[in-house]
Design an enzyme around this catalytic site. Sequence first.
Site, mmCIF file in Angstrom:
data_model
loop_
_atom_site.group_PDB
_atom_site.id
_atom_site.type_symbol
_atom_site.label_atom_id
_atom_site.label_comp_id
_atom_site.label_asym_id
_atom_site.label_seq_id
_atom_site.Cartn_x
_atom_site.Cartn_y
_atom_site.Cartn_z
ATOM 1 N N LYS A 119 -0.611 4.980 4.477
ATOM 2 C CA LYS A 119 -1.508 4.050 5.175
ATOM 3 C C LYS A 119 -1.014 3.814 6.596
ATOM 4 O O LYS A 119 0.185 3.562 6.817
ATOM 5 C CB LYS A 119 -1.605 2.727 4.419
ATOM 6 N N HIS A 123 0.833 -1.201 0.000
ATOM 7 C CA HIS A 123 0.000 0.000 0.000
ATOM 8 C C HIS A 123 0.870 1.254 0.000
ATOM 9 O O HIS A 123 2.083 1.184 0.205
ATOM 10 C CB HIS A 123 -0.933 0.023 1.217
#
Length: 251
Positions: free
Chosen positions: A146, A142
Amino acid sequence: MINILLSGVSGAMGATLQQIIAANPDTQVVAGFDQQALTTLPFPVYNDLTKCNEAIDVIIDFSHFAAFPAIFGFARSHKIPIVIATTGLSEADLAAIDEGAKEFPVFKTANLSLGINLIAKMLTEMVAKLEQGFDIEIIEKHHNKKLDAPSGTALLLADAINDGLATKKDYTYGRYGRDAKRSDNELGIHAIRGGTIPGEHSVIFAGNDEIIEVNHIALSKKVFAEGAVKAAQFLVGQAPGRYDMAMVVND
């Protein structure tokens, strides 16, 4: 027309959701919720939901976990169906969801992508054939903003795998050290963070002389925004209870 309260309206997902909702002839954003009361959008944005008087059919929550108690408390007190896409929720938050779902419709899923949920269903059905002789690992990637790790989606896939196994596996989060040999009853989950990766998940079945790999790559945030709108449309009119994306897939 479905009237939506959008929580987390100033974030990147909030902006994407506004575009997807506006493009859908059956949905519209009538109010927003954010830490700051914005005045630049074509609908009112509140940082204090006691001031919100718009007629709302469903809430989509794509915000920060710190804001979750306020938005969920508002939904619960007004019995407004809510789609929860915020990750990193606490045990207290999850307990509140379970209790609230007895009173009104609550949609909670780790991933709003149709593809991810189809893969989860497939994994549950296929892993029994691979239980013997294959080591199972999950790698998730990600963007560097995040907060939580591993991703909720990685855990969703791990749980889907365990659901299909006769002997449940223990989750191991990364490895480090000179004595980190893999155990037979282990399911490894590894998190990578960098750049602007929207989301990548790989499930690896490593056997003797063969490897099976199941991959899902989200190329943009639109995948999740479109899933959130589908979930909102599905949730309106439902009886009190817990709902998730698997129900939308099977609907």
